[in-house]
Design a protein around this motif. Structure first.
Motif, short mmCIF file in Angstrom:
data_model
loop_
_atom_site.label_atom_id
_atom_site.label_comp_id
_atom_site.label_asym_id
_atom_site.label_seq_id
_atom_site.Cartn_x
_atom_site.Cartn_y
_atom_site.Cartn_z
N PHE A 99 1.36 8.86 -0.26
CA PHE A 99 -0.04 8.48 -0.46
C PHE A 99 -0.31 8.23 -1.95
O PHE A 99 -0.97 7.27 -2.33
CB PHE A 99 -0.97 9.57 0.07
N VAL A 100 0.24 9.11 -2.79
CA VAL A 100 0.09 8.97 -4.24
C VAL A 100 0.77 7.69 -4.70
O VAL A 100 0.21 6.91 -5.48
CB VAL A 100 0.66 10.21 -4.97
N GLU A 101 1.97 7.45 -4.22
CA GLU A 101 2.71 6.25 -4.62
C GLU A 101 1.98 4.99 -4.15
O GLU A 101 1.98 3.97 -4.86
CB GLU A 101 4.13 6.30 -4.06
N CYS A 102 1.36 5.05 -3.00
CA CYS A 102 0.58 3.92 -2.49
C CYS A 102 -0.59 3.61 -3.43
O CYS A 102 -0.84 2.45 -3.77
CB CYS A 102 0.10 4.23 -1.08
N LEU A 103 -1.29 4.65 -3.84
CA LEU A 103 -2.40 4.45 -4.78
C LEU A 103 -1.91 3.92 -6.12
O LEU A 103 -2.51 3.01 -6.69
CB LEU A 103 -3.16 5.77 -4.99
N ARG A 104 -0.81 4.48 -6.60
CA ARG A 104 -0.25 4.02 -7.88
C ARG A 104 0.18 2.56 -7.82
O ARG A 104 0.17 1.88 -8.84
CB ARG A 104 0.94 4.88 -8.27
N ALA A 105 0.57 2.10 -6.64
CA ALA A 105 1.00 0.71 -6.49
C ALA A 105 -0.19 -0.25 -6.47
O ALA A 105 -0.01 -1.46 -6.37
CB ALA A 105 1.82 0.56 -5.21
N GLY A 106 -1.40 0.32 -6.54
CA GLY A 106 -2.58 -0.52 -6.63
C GLY A 106 -3.31 -0.75 -5.32
O GLY A 106 -4.26 -1.52 -5.27
N HIS A 107 -2.89 -0.08 -4.28
CA HIS A 107 -3.57 -0.23 -2.99
C HIS A 107 -4.92 0.49 -3.05
O HIS A 107 -5.08 1.49 -3.74
CB HIS A 107 -2.71 0.33 -1.86
N PRO A 108 -5.89 -0.02 -2.29
CA PRO A 108 -7.23 0.58 -2.35
C PRO A 108 -7.31 1.98 -1.76
O PRO A 108 -8.20 2.75 -2.11
CB PRO A 108 -8.10 -0.40 -1.55
N ALA A 109 -6.39 2.30 -0.85
CA ALA A 109 -6.39 3.63 -0.23
C ALA A 109 -4.95 4.13 -0.16
O ALA A 109 -4.02 3.35 -0.01
CB ALA A 109 -7.00 3.57 1.16
N GLY A 110 -4.80 5.43 -0.25
CA GLY A 110 -3.47 6.03 -0.23
C GLY A 110 -2.79 5.95 1.12
O GLY A 110 -1.58 6.14 1.22
N ASP A 111 -3.55 5.66 2.16
CA ASP A 111 -2.95 5.59 3.48
C ASP A 111 -2.83 4.17 4.00
O ASP A 111 -2.72 3.93 5.19
CB ASP A 111 -3.71 6.46 4.47
N SER A 112 -2.80 3.21 3.09
CA SER A 112 -2.67 1.82 3.51
C SER A 112 -1.24 1.29 3.39
O SER A 112 -1.01 0.10 3.53
CB SER A 112 -3.64 0.93 2.71
N CYS A 113 -0.28 2.16 3.18
CA CYS A 113 1.13 1.77 3.07
C CYS A 113 1.93 2.32 4.25
O CYS A 113 1.60 3.38 4.79
CB CYS A 113 1.72 2.32 1.76
N PRO A 114 2.99 1.63 4.64
CA PRO A 114 3.81 2.08 5.78
C PRO A 114 4.34 3.51 5.63
O PRO A 114 4.36 4.26 6.61
CB PRO A 114 4.95 1.07 5.82
N ALA A 115 4.74 3.91 4.44
CA ALA A 115 5.28 5.27 4.25
C ALA A 115 4.21 6.33 4.51
O ALA A 115 4.50 7.39 5.07
CB ALA A 115 5.87 5.43 2.86
N SER A 116 2.99 6.04 4.14
CA SER A 116 1.88 6.98 4.38
C SER A 116 1.59 7.09 5.88
O SER A 116 1.37 8.19 6.41
CB SER A 116 0.61 6.52 3.66
N LEU A 117 1.62 5.97 6.55
CA LEU A 117 1.39 5.96 7.99
C LEU A 117 2.47 6.76 8.71
O LEU A 117 2.17 7.48 9.68
CB LEU A 117 1.33 4.53 8.52
N ALA A 118 3.69 6.67 8.23
CA ALA A 118 4.79 7.45 8.83
C ALA A 118 4.54 8.94 8.66
O ALA A 118 4.81 9.73 9.58
CB ALA A 118 6.12 7.05 8.20
N VAL A 119 4.00 9.34 7.52
CA VAL A 119 3.69 10.76 7.30
C VAL A 119 2.58 11.19 8.25
O VAL A 119 2.65 12.28 8.83
CB VAL A 119 3.30 11.04 5.83
N TYR A 120 1.57 10.37 8.42
CA TYR A 120 0.51 10.68 9.38
C TYR A 120 1.09 10.88 10.77
O TYR A 120 0.73 11.82 11.48
CB TYR A 120 -0.51 9.54 9.45
N ARG A 121 1.98 9.98 11.20
CA ARG A 121 2.58 10.09 12.54
C ARG A 121 3.36 11.39 12.69
O ARG A 121 3.25 12.07 13.72
CB ARG A 121 3.49 8.89 12.81
N ARG A 122 4.15 11.74 11.67
CA ARG A 122 4.92 12.99 11.73
C ARG A 122 3.99 14.20 11.79
O ARG A 122 4.23 15.14 12.54
CB ARG A 122 5.85 13.11 10.52
N LYS A 123 2.93 14.17 11.00
CA LYS A 123 2.00 15.29 10.98
C LYS A 123 1.28 15.43 12.32
O LYS A 123 1.11 16.53 12.82
CB LYS A 123 0.98 15.12 9.84
N LEU A 124 0.89 14.30 12.93
CA LEU A 124 0.25 14.37 14.24
C LEU A 124 1.20 14.94 15.28
O LEU A 124 0.79 15.76 16.12
CB LEU A 124 -0.23 12.98 14.68
#
Length: 144
Positions: free
Chosen positions: A65-90
């Motif tokens: 999520f941090v890396e997604c934000l650092r890459a300039g995305h508007p939200a930390g959960d807008s990158c595929p790696a963040s979505l994968a973490v969400y799926r694992r957590k669910l």
């Protein structure tokens, strides 16, 4: 802004910020006089980390999520790696909920058994009381 101001605005301690920095989650920038300096983007990173940790995510799980934000995305959960973490957590939460439901069922059965046993022996240790808790009626024999 300096580390104390960032800590205050983020609702955390300077020690925590230094730890995040040592883990590579918070950038390490220094002013010419050697003071750590931060900006609004860093505050956004911290808020993302804190929100995820409040949800039960481990610190390392916040990295995508941090890396997604650092890459300039508007939200930390807008990158595929963040979505994968969400799926694992669910999936982890679903497994935990299932386990808790099983434990709850077992405790409920134990409680019901314990209550039946307690009701069945409630008067066993008191003279003059039958096992249902009613006073025993003395027997009278008639002679005649």
């Amino acid at each position: 802004m300096r580390i104390g101001e960032l800590a205050e605005r983020a609702g955390t301690s300077t020690r925590t910020l230094r730890y995040y920095e040592s883990r590579g989650l918070l950038p390490s920038r220094r002013s010419p006089n050697g003071h750590r300096t931060y900006d609004e983007d860093d505050l956004r990173l911290l808020r993302q980390i804190r929100t995820l940790q409040d949800f039960g995510f481990a610190l390392e799980e916040t990295r995508p999520f941090v890396e997604c934000l650092r890459a300039g995305h508007p939200a930390g959960d807008s990158c595929p790696a963040s979505l994968a973490v969400y799926r694992r957590k669910l999936a982890e939460l679903d497994a935990l909920i299932d386990r808790l439901a099983d434990v709850r069922e077992q405790v409920g059965r134990q409680l019901a058994e314990a209550e039946r046993a307690a009701a069945g022996t409630a008067g066993a240790d008191r003279p003059g009381v039958d096992t249902l808790g009613a006073a025993a009626v003395p027997r009278c024999e008639m002679t005649g």
